[in-house]
Write a protein that holds these residues in place. Structure first.
Motif, PDB file in Angstrom:
ATOM      1  N   PHE A  76      12.619 -22.046  -2.800  1.00 28.74           N
ATOM      2  CA  PHE A  76      12.467 -20.611  -2.574  1.00 28.74           C
ATOM      3  C   PHE A  76      11.685 -20.355  -1.291  1.00 28.74           C
ATOM      4  N   ILE A  77      10.597 -21.093  -1.092  1.00 25.23           N
ATOM      5  CA  ILE A  77       9.762 -20.896   0.091  1.00 25.23           C
ATOM      6  C   ILE A  77      10.562 -21.160   1.362  1.00 25.23           C
ATOM      7  N   ALA A  78      11.388 -22.190   1.321  1.00 23.77           N
ATOM      8  CA  ALA A  78      12.178 -22.530   2.501  1.00 23.77           C
ATOM      9  C   ALA A  78      13.269 -21.499   2.778  1.00 23.77           C
ATOM     10  N   ALA A  79      13.823 -20.905   1.709  1.00 25.02           N
ATOM     11  CA  ALA A  79      14.952 -19.988   1.876  1.00 25.02           C
ATOM     12  C   ALA A  79      14.528 -18.545   2.090  1.00 25.02           C
ATOM     13  N   ALA A  80      13.281 -18.189   1.775  1.00 23.20           N
ATOM     14  CA  ALA A  80      12.833 -16.807   1.910  1.00 23.20           C
ATOM     15  C   ALA A  80      12.801 -16.394   3.376  1.00 23.20           C
ATOM     16  N   PRO A  81      13.167 -15.154   3.700  1.00 22.40           N
ATOM     17  CA  PRO A  81      13.101 -14.678   5.095  1.00 22.40           C
ATOM     18  C   PRO A  81      11.705 -14.845   5.675  1.00 22.40           C
ATOM     19  N   LYS A  82      11.626 -15.099   6.970  1.00 18.92           N
ATOM     20  CA  LYS A  82      10.349 -15.424   7.598  1.00 18.92           C
ATOM     21  C   LYS A  82       9.370 -14.259   7.607  1.00 18.92           C
ATOM     22  N   ASP A  83       9.896 -13.021   7.537  1.00 22.39           N
ATOM     23  CA  ASP A  83       8.991 -11.879   7.581  1.00 22.39           C
ATOM     24  C   ASP A  83       8.425 -11.521   6.214  1.00 22.39           C
ATOM     25  N   VAL A  84       8.902 -12.171   5.154  1.00 23.69           N
ATOM     26  CA  VAL A  84       8.439 -11.864   3.803  1.00 23.69           C
ATOM     27  C   VAL A  84       7.111 -12.578   3.537  1.00 23.69           C
ATOM     28  N   LEU A  85       6.119 -11.827   3.111  1.00 20.70           N
ATOM     29  CA  LEU A  85       4.834 -12.404   2.721  1.00 20.70           C
ATOM     30  C   LEU A  85       4.962 -12.970   1.316  1.00 20.70           C
ATOM     31  N   VAL A  86       4.651 -14.234   1.155  1.00 22.02           N
ATOM     32  CA  VAL A  86       4.826 -14.921  -0.127  1.00 22.02           C
ATOM     33  C   VAL A  86       3.476 -15.449  -0.594  1.00 22.02           C
ATOM     34  N   LEU A 101      -1.057 -13.625  -0.379  1.00 25.17           N
ATOM     35  CA  LEU A 101       0.147 -13.346   0.398  1.00 25.17           C
ATOM     36  C   LEU A 101      -0.012 -13.816   1.835  1.00 25.17           C
ATOM     37  N   THR A 102       0.946 -14.590   2.313  1.00 26.60           N
ATOM     38  CA  THR A 102       0.855 -15.184   3.638  1.00 26.60           C
ATOM     39  C   THR A 102       2.252 -15.537   4.116  1.00 26.60           C
ATOM     40  N   VAL A 103       2.387 -15.800   5.415  1.00 26.78           N
ATOM     41  CA  VAL A 103       3.635 -16.329   5.963  1.00 26.78           C
ATOM     42  C   VAL A 103       3.503 -17.807   6.287  1.00 26.78           C
ATOM     43  N   ASP A 104       2.402 -18.393   5.919  1.00 28.98           N
ATOM     44  CA  ASP A 104       2.165 -19.822   6.166  1.00 28.98           C
ATOM     45  C   ASP A 104       2.892 -20.627   5.093  1.00 28.98           C
ATOM     46  N   ARG A 105       4.105 -21.025   5.381  1.00 27.71           N
ATOM     47  CA  ARG A 105       4.922 -21.742   4.389  1.00 27.71           C
ATOM     48  C   ARG A 105       4.359 -23.139   4.101  1.00 27.71           C
ATOM     49  N   ALA A 106       3.731 -23.763   5.089  1.00 31.40           N
ATOM     50  CA  ALA A 106       3.165 -25.097   4.860  1.00 31.40           C
ATOM     51  C   ALA A 106       2.035 -25.034   3.845  1.00 31.40           C
ATOM     52  N   ARG A 107       1.202 -24.019   3.941  1.00 31.21           N
ATOM     53  CA  ARG A 107       0.106 -23.857   2.975  1.00 31.21           C
ATOM     54  C   ARG A 107       0.653 -23.642   1.573  1.00 31.21           C
ATOM     55  N   LEU A 108       1.683 -22.835   1.464  1.00 35.31           N
ATOM     56  CA  LEU A 108       2.312 -22.619   0.149  1.00 35.31           C
ATOM     57  C   LEU A 108       2.868 -23.919  -0.405  1.00 35.31           C
ATOM     58  N   GLY A 109       3.509 -24.697   0.460  1.00 40.61           N
ATOM     59  CA  GLY A 109       4.077 -25.964   0.005  1.00 40.61           C
ATOM     60  C   GLY A 109       3.019 -26.913  -0.521  1.00 40.61           C
ATOM     61  N   PRO A 270       3.584  -0.025   8.198  1.00 40.38           N
ATOM     62  CA  PRO A 270       3.931  -0.701   9.437  1.00 40.38           C
ATOM     63  C   PRO A 270       4.955   0.091  10.229  1.00 40.38           C
ATOM     64  N   PRO A 271       4.889   0.099  11.544  1.00 42.32           N
ATOM     65  CA  PRO A 271       5.869   0.804  12.355  1.00 42.32           C
ATOM     66  C   PRO A 271       7.203   0.078  12.354  1.00 42.32           C
ATOM     67  N   ALA A 272       8.220   0.780  12.791  1.00 43.76           N
ATOM     68  CA  ALA A 272       9.548   0.179  12.851  1.00 43.76           C
ATOM     69  C   ALA A 272       9.545  -1.008  13.780  1.00 43.76           C
ATOM     70  N   GLY A 273      10.194  -2.075  13.316  1.00 46.29           N
ATOM     71  CA  GLY A 273      10.256  -3.275  14.107  1.00 46.29           C
ATOM     72  C   GLY A 273       9.001  -4.091  14.110  1.00 46.29           C
ATOM     73  N   GLY A 274       7.982  -3.677  13.326  1.00 44.12           N
ATOM     74  CA  GLY A 274       6.719  -4.411  13.286  1.00 44.12           C
ATOM     75  C   GLY A 274       6.902  -5.763  12.646  1.00 44.12           C
ATOM     76  N   THR A 275       6.045  -6.687  12.966  1.00 48.81           N
ATOM     77  CA  THR A 275       6.116  -8.038  12.418  1.00 48.81           C
ATOM     78  C   THR A 275       4.867  -8.335  11.646  1.00 48.81           C
ATOM     79  N   PRO A 276       4.961  -9.133  10.588  1.00 52.38           N
ATOM     80  CA  PRO A 276       3.790  -9.479   9.801  1.00 52.38           C
ATOM     81  C   PRO A 276       2.925 -10.470  10.535  1.00 52.38           C
ATOM     82  N   PRO A 277       1.725 -10.739  10.028  1.00 48.95           N
ATOM     83  CA  PRO A 277       0.864 -11.733  10.660  1.00 48.95           C
ATOM     84  C   PRO A 277       1.533 -13.101  10.672  1.00 48.95           C
ATOM     85  N   THR A 278       1.270 -13.864  11.700  1.00 49.43           N
ATOM     86  CA  THR A 278       1.900 -15.182  11.807  1.00 49.43           C
ATOM     87  C   THR A 278       0.930 -16.309  11.576  1.00 49.43           C
TER      88      THR A 278
END
Length: 613
Positions: A76-86, A101-109, A270-278
């Protein structure tokens, strides 16, 4: 759904299980109530999306089940869109947020790899924990892997209803992967999915579980945001029907919209086109408005700390002349202290007013005499009013810290109680420590007096030698006794007042021995030598008893500190679990009972290990 001006916004999810599933915008039509409305589609990136993995780690899952769960969660972590906070929530005996909630997929793994199977099942509490961690708004979803059983709920029906209501009220979608174990309860899982507008997928093997999690991740890619303007004639709760097609397949979605109870989009969205923290830090998202009590508590804490430091350091800024005057004033009636001297000892008009008010408050209390005796015994440079100010500042500081650390009225009340008790406890400890030090010095001082008398010194000269050669606190107290004797008081009476001031029975016996010697005659040096030897024998016996009772005292300290330490530890590692003790009626009752039992046990053990000599 939310309101933005006159428009209503919502998210439409296509459960096609394919990443290329797209809604034909031209085919989309809408009906609100009995009227047709125009529906426009917008990119989902304009809406913050959050997903919380909720994984059952109870003993019923077993090692094989956990292996499957870990593999599926990582899919799931690998397939989830990159902008989704998991984020990740695991639950067994208790539930807790393993990864915010974070976009750090390695930490989740890494956190998923560390999951282990053990304990009971707190499913309903885990749903509440996940909902709270997801925040109050935005597109939110829960991906739950569980067998549906809950072995920790006290009232399963009530707790299940509360978990379902949390999903429904919060508008949180629930995608459920039903795991087959001996405790499987599919009805509960079906209710979660229905409440959250999601689906239940039965997972019979590793591939099925992984496929279900991957499909849940792809579902996040098959989302669009719709916008419509409701007719002005409509109000209240209306049925919304959206129709259209995904490729060649038609669809029809039905939901209810309460036009009078929709959250208004705020500038924090968030404004249009905004990106989550990386980065790997937890996402900061649309926090609710800060309560007025929090800044008030922070301000009170700052002012209290400033006042406490000022009150404690005020005596250090006195001049030598002020200190000499203060040393003389202890022997004068209050009416003879001039107004100028009062001003000299006060660093500011505000402090003078506070201390004067404190003097008035302390004058009306029966306990003021005992308090001042303790202050004098501890050799603290405080008047009654100054001590009152320090206590008030302590109450403000500790109450503010209690509110900040525990939150709510319970933390505030506990902080006030602790602020009331803490200064008195500290004062008693300081007074007892100084009195004990004085008693330990007394036998050597009496031997020195006896030797001086044997060498031909008078009693005044012998006491003066002790005052000059001994260390504090004995030197200071004997100096005060000599000062009283020089202005006409009897030496025995002056020493008796030292005994009262230091609460020293040994000093009282010394004064009594001097009085008896003066009345019946005899060798005073020999009398004081005998008194010193008696005091030393009592101290030796006291230390012997203390050594014999040390094991019991240590056991008492451990038994008293264990529940307190465990409470503090649980407060740091699993605050929601401990918060039940002051957020629920049953928890409050248990807390009061625990405090009462701890107080009774402390009193009982103190009497058991205390041996009078």
């Amino acid at each position: 759904m939310t309101r933005a001006g006159d428009d209503v916004l919502g998210v439409l999810t296509v459960r096609a299980g394919r990443s290329d599933a797209e809604i034909n915008a031209s085919s989309l039509t809408g009906t609100l109530g009995d009227q047709s409305v125009t529906v426009a589609l917008e990119p989902i990136s304009r809406t913050p999306r959050r997903a919380m993995l909720v994984v059952d780690t109870s003993g019923s899952m077993g090692e094989e089940g956990m292996r499957t769960a870990r593999s599926a969660a990582k899919s799931f972590i690998a397939a989830a869109p990159k902008d989704v906070l998991v984020g990740l929530v695991s639950f067994a005996n208790t539930s807790g947020v393993d990864v915010p909630l974070t976009v750090d997929r390695a930490r989740l793994g890494r956190s998923v790899d560390a999951l282990q199977s053990n304990g009971e099942t707190a499913l309903y509490a885990a749903i509440q924990t996940a909902a709270k961690a997801l925040g109050p708004s935005g597109e939110r979803s829960v991906i739950l892997l569980s067998d549906g059983g809950d072995t920790m709920a006290k009232n399963k029906a009530r707790d299940a209803e509360a978990a379902v209501a949390t999903l429904t009220k919060g508008g949180i979608r629930a995608e459920v992967v039903a795991f087959n174990t001996d405790e499987t309860d599919t009805k509960v899982l079906d209710r979660f999915a229905a409440a959250g507008g999601g689906s239940v997928v039965q997972a019979g093997d590793d591939k099925a579980v992984t496929a279900a999690f991957t499909a849940a991740a792809k579902t996040l890619d098959n989302q669009v945001r719709w916008r419509l303007t409701p007719p002005a004639s409509l109000a209240g709760r209306q049925q919304l029907v959206l129709s259209g097609s995904v490729g060649p397949q038609p669809f029809r979605a039905v939901t209810d919209v309460d036009l009078g109870n929709l959250r208004t989009s705020s500038p924090t969205d968030p404004p249009a086109g905004g990106t989550p923290p990386t980065n790997g830090a937890p996402a900061q998202f649309e926090a609710p408005a800060m309560s007025w009590m929090l800044p008030a508590a922070i301000g009170a804490l700052f002012l209290g700390l400033f006042g406490l430091v000022a009150a404690l350091l005020a005596p250090a800024f006195q001049s030598k002349r002020s200190k000499r005057v203060a040393g003389v004033e202890v022997y004068l009636p209050e009416r003879e202290i001039t107004a100028r001297a009062r001003r000299d000892r006060s660093p500011s008009a505000l402090t003078t007013s506070l201390v004067a008010f404190g003097d008035k408050r302390m004058a009306d209390r029966k306990s003021t005499g005992k308090t001042m005796a303790l202050i004098e015994r501890a050799d603290l440079p405080f008047r009654a009013g100054e001590w009152w100010v320090i206590r008030m500042v302590a109450i403000v500081v500790v109450a503010s810290m209690g509110f900040l650390l525990m939150g709510g009225w319970i933390g505030l009340i506990l902080g006030i109680l602790l602020g009331i008790l803490l200064p008195a406890i500290v004062l008693r400890i300081l007074a007892a420590r100084r009195a004990k030090q004085f008693d330990n010095q007394l036998p050597d001082a009496l031997m020195l007096v006896s030797s001086s008398l044997g060498a031909g010194f008078s009693l005044h000269q012998a006491l003066d030698a002790v005052a000059k050669d001994s260390a504090d606190p004995l030197a200071k107290e004997f100096s005060r006794a000599l000062a009283e004797a020089r202005i006409g008081a009897e030496v025995a009476d002056a020493l008796e007042r030292v005994g009262e001031r230091m609460d020293s029975q040994n000093t009282r016996w010394t004064a009594m021995a001097i009085k008896i010697q003066r009345e019946v005659g005899g060798n005073l040096a020999e009398t004081l030598r005998t008194t010193a030897q008696t005091i030393r024998d009592r101290h030796s016996l006291t230390r012997h008893v203390a050594a014999l009772s040390a094991e019991g005292k240590l056991s008492a300290y451990i038994l008293i500190a264990l529940p307190i330490g465990l409470f503090v530890y649980m407060l740091m590692v699993n605050r929601p679990y401990v918060a039940l003790l002051w957020t629920t009626p049953l928890g409050l009752l248990m807390t009061l009972a625990a405090v009462a039992l701890l107080a009774v046990g402390t009193f009982w053990m103190s009497k058991t290990v205390k041996v009078e000599v």
